[in-house]
Design a protein around this motif. Structure first.
Motif, PDB file in Angstrom:
ATOM      1  N   GLY A  61      -3.755  -1.463  -6.915  1.00  0.00           N
ATOM      2  CA  GLY A  61      -2.931  -0.643  -6.031  1.00  0.00           C
ATOM      3  C   GLY A  61      -2.095   0.349  -6.805  1.00  0.00           C
ATOM      4  O   GLY A  61      -1.977   1.526  -6.432  1.00  0.00           O
ATOM      5  N   ARG A 267      -4.846  -4.940   0.918  1.00  0.00           N
ATOM      6  CA  ARG A 267      -3.966  -3.775   1.011  1.00  0.00           C
ATOM      7  C   ARG A 267      -3.169  -3.598  -0.281  1.00  0.00           C
ATOM      8  O   ARG A 267      -2.933  -4.552  -1.017  1.00  0.00           O
ATOM      9  N   ASN A 268      -2.756  -2.388  -0.502  1.00  0.00           N
ATOM     10  CA  ASN A 268      -1.956  -2.062  -1.676  1.00  0.00           C
ATOM     11  C   ASN A 268      -0.583  -2.721  -1.558  1.00  0.00           C
ATOM     12  O   ASN A 268       0.176  -2.433  -0.632  1.00  0.00           O
ATOM     13  N   SER A 295       0.092  -0.769   4.479  1.00  0.00           N
ATOM     14  CA  SER A 295      -0.344   0.082   3.372  1.00  0.00           C
ATOM     15  C   SER A 295      -1.856   0.280   3.372  1.00  0.00           C
ATOM     16  O   SER A 295      -2.606  -0.387   4.087  1.00  0.00           O
ATOM     17  N   VAL A 298      -7.284  -1.129  -0.373  1.00  0.00           N
ATOM     18  CA  VAL A 298      -7.808  -0.807  -1.706  1.00  0.00           C
ATOM     19  C   VAL A 298      -9.082  -1.587  -2.017  1.00  0.00           C
ATOM     20  O   VAL A 298      -9.774  -1.275  -2.998  1.00  0.00           O
TER      21      VAL A 298
END
Length: 740
Positions: A61, A267-268, A295, A298
């Motif tokens: 991330g 997610r980041n 977010s 990724v």
């Protein structure tokens, strides 16, 4: 002395991200070890999965954010963020492929031979399928809710959760007008041309309330005997996603389910608080948690057998870089293996228990204050129990002579007895101050909850320091005694978490040393008062003096070696990343200082390079317990200096966190800790030697060497110490006197 002209080495440092993946590969080697117990191998496989999840959330991330900034900045190894992302993706794909090869071709079949069987509902008996159907209808249908996807946008799905993507056909009039048409090669019109149909999708989030492992009855044809003929327990199970997929049509009456496949997004999580704009830290951290929930994605993981329609739909919906799309042949999210490791009745497939031992320096019949007053105490966890630390704080809560308790909490357990004791102490009128680090990644929500509860009980709660994370491990208890006020202090290398204390290798020191107590109080008050700390006599603090102290100690050994004296550095830590420290170690090596480093995880230093680092040895121990202690030894001209610390040698620890470096002053403790530190370089069972190129080779005992496993040796030694103390206790015969 080594050559004075170092070889030209490019780069001088290894890339941090690739070094971490090398560490996780060493953990995976444990899962690949045929000599290890089967369920322990499964546990290590789960650890590698959990490790990789956090790595992708945080490190990938962070690289994504750096890459999108377009700065082109290079890391100390000379790589840009884009180059690192590409290299990391390649390494991750190889790692994941190896994980599932180990699981599907080795561990899972071997567990099946020992009657721990993952059931295929497509091939099981009618009896087992009927039991699965009952569980689905009684316990699953009422909990889960499918969501039709009409506008090609997914609902806000949580990161790392397991979800099912369902491809549907039928009831075409319900499909949105803007849904694209897809041709399927397996269907054709009467004239041979391909049909067009409107693909429709639904998602079923599996959530976290239903157990992932669903037990099933045993098929009679499997039998219940071990191949040797001995009776043994049997455990047959199905994973929740397989159960729901098998009966998924019951969620969609009147519809044809074309395919149902699991997927997972990451997610980041590299979302940090902008403290310069956060007037309310508590509220700001809650916003961070919400930002993390929303977010960017990724990483996308999906079943390798997913149709082109599902695969393309997921990739387009989440805008994932194709390099970070993982098509997996096997069950997603290997952390379910933690649950498998815990099933009852299969002790032969797990390691022999090593229950933590009580410290011989602590009398369970006496108050903790009496034991500490008799002399400093060191506890080596988890070989020695963490209970004395908990007990000290619990006793302080009720002791009428205790006036104040001051403590830093970075990570705690879910039902922390330490937090409960601090609340009791405040409710009894004692002066209790707790620094609760709200910015402890992934523990923010729990720490926010603890902070609010403690405030309600009267605890003075401080939310750390602006711009820094408070990572030091210290508890100060101020007690009124006949000679005046006495400070009892606990310093540690690990968190105040009695659960992880059974799994992590750490060091605790309990003392009433006046100088250390004064230093600890001045440090604590400077943190809570947001003031400039006054010069301390014994402790070093990051970000103020800890880096300088470490560098001075290294340079001191360098100068002694140049003067012809013996010079030696031995360090045990989790990570070595800081380039200034690495350069100082390189200089020490070139001066002939003998340097031995036990670095569990990331090491960016390159050892064994002629003229640069040839006197530096780096080993890594990956075993039953997670090596977490930071211990540093310097020969110091024969007047040995030994320290414990909460800080690794990383820029974040030395410059962006509040950390402590604590000297070990008691000679007996220093001798014992040094002996244990030396043992880590004798391991020839679970030790790895780092090579100059950053790779690792397993250390194997020669024919002349006896097998030596440091964690086992430390445990056996702890048990033997207790046994000898019990044996040395003499039975005292006490005669009855007249009148008794």
């Amino acid at each position: 002395m080594t050559s004075s002209t170092p070889e030209i080495v490019e780069p001088r440092y290894l890339n941090r991200e690739l070094a971490w993946l090398e560490f996780n590969s060493r953990v995976l080697d444990q899962a690949d070890d045929p000599d290890m117990k089967l369920l322990e191998r499964a546990k290590f496989l789960a650890i590698t999965g959990s490790n990789l999840d956090e790595f992708v959330m945080v490190r990938v991330g962070s690289l994504k954010l750096q890459g999108s900034s377009g700065t082109g900045r290079r890391d100390p190894a000379g790589l840009t963020a884009t180059e690192q992302l590409r290299a990391v993706a390649l390494r991750c794909h190889r790692h994941v492929k190896r994980q599932y090869k180990i699981l599907l071709e080795d561990i899972q079949p071997r567990l099946g031979e020992r009657h721990v069987t993952r059931v295929d509902l497509e091939q099981c008996s009618d009896r087992v399928e009927a039991a699965a159907a009952r569980h689905f209808r009684d316990d699953v249908v009422a909990v889960l809710s499918p969501q039709a996807l009409h506008d090609r946008r997914f609902p806000m799905l949580p990161g790392l959760g397991l979800h099912l993507c369902v491809e549907l056909r039928g009831v075409a009039e319900l499909a949105p007008q803007n849904t694209p048409k897809i041709k399927r090669s397996d269907e054709a019109d009467d004239d041979g041309s391909e049909k067009e149909f409107e693909p429709q999708f639904a998602v079923i989030p599996l959530g976290r309330t239903l157990p992932r492992i669903v037990p099933l009855p045993i098929d009679k044809h499997h039998g219940d005997k071990h191949p040797s003929g001995a009776h043994e327990n049997s455990f047959h199970y199905v994973l929740l996603e397989d159960l729901v997929s098998h009966f998924v049509s019951e969620f969609f009456p009147g519809r044809e389910v074309v395919q149902c496949k699991p997927f997972r997004i990451t997610r980041n999580a590299d979302v940090e608080l902008r403290e310069d704009g956060a007037g309310d830290l508590l509220g700001g951290m809650e916003e961070v948690l919400e930002s993390r929930r929303l977010s960017d994605v990724v990483r996308l993981e999906m079943d390798a057998s997913a149709s082109d329609a599902i695969r393309n739909y997921l990739m387009e919906s989440f805008y994932v870089d194709p390099d970070y799309v993982f098509q997996i042949e096997g069950p997603l999210d290997l952390t379910y293996l933690f649950g498998l490791h815990a099933i009852k009745g299969f002790d032969s497939l797990r390691d022999e228990p090593w229950p933590p031992q009580r410290s011989p320096a602590i009398d369970p019949a006496e108050p903790m204050f009496s034991s500490i007053a008799a002399g400093d105490i060191m506890l080596l966890h988890p070989y020695e129990t963490f209970d004395p630390v908990v007990r000290l704080i619990e006793e302080a809560a009720t002791d009428p002579d205790v006036l104040a308790v001051k403590q830093i909490l970075y990570r705690t357990s879910r039902d922390s007895p330490i937090v409960a004791a601090l609340k009791r102490a405040a409710e009894r009128g004692k002066y209790v101050t707790a620094i609760v680090e709200l910015k402890a990644r992934f523990d923010e929500a729990r720490n926010i909850e603890w902070a609010r509860e403690m405030e309600q009980s009267g605890v003075q709660v401080i939310y750390g320091i602006r711009g820094l994370k408070t990572h030091a491990k210290v508890c100060i208890i101020v007690r009124r005694e006949p000679q005046g006020l006495v400070r009892y202090v606990h310093f540690g290398t690990g968190n105040y978490n009695e659960v992880t204390a059974n799994l992590y290798g750490d060091v605790s020191i309990l003392t009433k040393d006046e100088t250390l107590g004064t230093d600890a109080t001045m440090f604590f008050n400077a943190v809570t008062g947001a003031s400039q700390p006054q010069p301390l006599q014994q402790l070093a603090i990051a970000p103020l003096t800890l880096r300088r102290t470490i560098l001075e100690m290294i340079r001191g050994e360098t100068e002694r070696s140049k003067q012809g004296q013996k010079a030696e550095i031995v360090a045990k830590l989790n990570a070595l990343v800081d380039t200034e420290v690495i350069e100082s170690l390189y200089e020490a090596s070139q001066a002939g200082v003998k340097i031995r480093l036990n670095v569990r995880g990331v090491c960016c230093l390159r050892p064994g390079i002629p003229g640069l680092s040839e006197s530096i040895e780096v080993v890594s121990i990956v075993d039953r317990f997670l090596e977490h202690a930071r211990v540093f030894y310097f020969r110091h001209g024969g007047d040995s200096m030994l320290f414990i610390s909460s800080a690794d040698w990383m820029p974040r620890n030395l410059d962006r966190r509040v950390e402590l470096l604590v000297p070990v002053l008691d000679s007996a403790i220093s001798k014992r800790l040094r002996e244990s530190l030396q043992m880590y370089f004798r391991d020839n069972q679970n030790a790895w030697s780092m090579q100059p190129d950053g790779s690792y080779k397993r250390i194997v005992a020669s024919k002349k060497q006896k097998p030596f496993r440091v964690q086992e040796a430390l445990y056996r030694k702890t048990v033997e110490n207790i046994r000898q103390i019990k044996q040395s206790s003499r039975l005292v015969f006490e005669a009855h006197r007249p009148g008794d």
